[in-house]
Design a protein around this motif. Sequence first.
Motif, PDB file in Angstrom:
ATOM      1  N   ALA A  40       0.819  -1.218   0.000  1.00 27.93           N
ATOM      2  CA  ALA A  40       0.000   0.000   0.000  1.00 27.93           C
ATOM      3  C   ALA A  40       0.848   1.261   0.000  1.00 27.93           C
ATOM      4  O   ALA A  40       0.403   2.314  -0.470  1.00 27.93           O
TER       5      ALA A  40
ATOM      6  N   TYR B 157      -1.090   1.808  -7.095  1.00 33.53           N
ATOM      7  CA  TYR B 157      -2.326   2.558  -7.335  1.00 33.53           C
ATOM      8  C   TYR B 157      -2.537   2.786  -8.826  1.00 33.53           C
ATOM      9  O   TYR B 157      -2.676   3.912  -9.294  1.00 33.53           O
TER      10      TYR B 157
ATOM     11  N   ALA C 177      -6.481  -1.070  -9.614  1.00 35.86           N
ATOM     12  CA  ALA C 177      -6.464  -1.124  -8.151  1.00 35.86           C
ATOM     13  C   ALA C 177      -7.292   0.000  -7.558  1.00 35.86           C
ATOM     14  O   ALA C 177      -7.988  -0.193  -6.548  1.00 35.86           O
ATOM     15  N   ARG C 178      -7.232   1.171  -8.153  1.00 37.65           N
ATOM     16  CA  ARG C 178      -8.032   2.301  -7.639  1.00 37.65           C
ATOM     17  C   ARG C 178      -9.518   2.020  -7.765  1.00 37.65           C
ATOM     18  O   ARG C 178     -10.304   2.399  -6.890  1.00 37.65           O
TER      19      ARG C 178
ATOM     20  N   ALA D 269     -10.446  -0.349  -4.904  1.00 37.64           N
ATOM     21  CA  ALA D 269     -10.448   0.366  -3.627  1.00 37.64           C
ATOM     22  C   ALA D 269     -11.636   1.316  -3.528  1.00 37.64           C
ATOM     23  O   ALA D 269     -12.290   1.407  -2.478  1.00 37.64           O
TER      24      ALA D 269
ATOM     25  N   HIS E 200      -3.653  -6.153  -7.212  1.00 42.56           N
ATOM     26  CA  HIS E 200      -4.825  -5.703  -7.961  1.00 42.56           C
ATOM     27  C   HIS E 200      -6.162  -6.094  -7.345  1.00 42.56           C
ATOM     28  O   HIS E 200      -7.180  -5.499  -7.705  1.00 42.56           O
TER      29      HIS E 200
ATOM     30  N   PRO F 259      -6.147  -3.543  -2.505  1.00 42.70           N
ATOM     31  CA  PRO F 259      -7.167  -2.486  -2.606  1.00 42.70           C
ATOM     32  C   PRO F 259      -8.346  -2.679  -1.669  1.00 42.70           C
ATOM     33  O   PRO F 259      -8.916  -1.690  -1.177  1.00 42.70           O
ATOM     34  N   ARG F 260      -8.702  -3.910  -1.384  1.00 44.01           N
ATOM     35  CA  ARG F 260      -9.792  -4.159  -0.435  1.00 44.01           C
ATOM     36  C   ARG F 260      -9.366  -3.787   0.986  1.00 44.01           C
ATOM     37  O   ARG F 260     -10.178  -3.283   1.764  1.00 44.01           O
TER      38      ARG F 260
END
Length: 249
Positions: free
Chosen positions: A21, A27, A31-32, A35, A133, A137-138
């Motif tokens: 992270a 990012y 991935a964004r 998230a 990926h 992000p979670r």
Amino acid sequence: MEPIASRLRRAGFAAVAFATALSPSAYDPAARRVAARQIYFSAWQILPGFTVVCAALSWVLIRIVIRSSNDYGLAGYALELTVRVLVLELIPLFAALFVGLRSGAAINTEVALMHIRGDLDALRRAGRDPLRHELVPRVIGSAVAVTLLAFLNCAVALLLTYYEMYGASPWGLPQFLRITGEVFAPVVTVGLGLKTLLFGIAVAVIPITSALAVPRLQRMAAVAVLRGMVSLVFALVVIEGTFLAITYV
């Protein structure tokens, strides 16, 4: 009692997720999107309802604490007691439990099915890192969601506390700021932020690691969710108890 191997596996995954992270390359657009979807589902979608429920429960607790303090001749400690119990302890824990029951179970189920179906292996074969990926992000989204809900409703609780003690008059503001400023000492504020962050990380890390640990059988998805939720509640209690011991013992 949870096996030591499971704890080490979760600690290792949390460390790798934290390091990932912090990397700007984590990012990318994909991935964004994951998230952002996690933040929307875990925080934004439930924000009005959660705020109303939390405000109602806070109002009841505020009135109980303040009136009980007045009855027992402890009116001078009512504000400090309310802030310490409600804002520093109960609201962050309530936010973490709420997000955990809502999105933690969903994350657990989703990742377990991806693991059982082999979707994560398919991503690796396609040249995409599942950790970067899909999983990290979670974790980021859950941490942001818990922090957002906790801090916003802490602010609401402070406003309700002021109104209950001083009404709509601005004359109580100097005393209110002085007492709350003493409660929110730098060390306490940092501890609150760290505890809330740990709550948010646990809400995603524990369900994910529980999902990845089950055998690849369709019926094991429900088992992963059950184990993950039990472990999550236990972890939240341990985190809260640890910070209480550090703060007050």
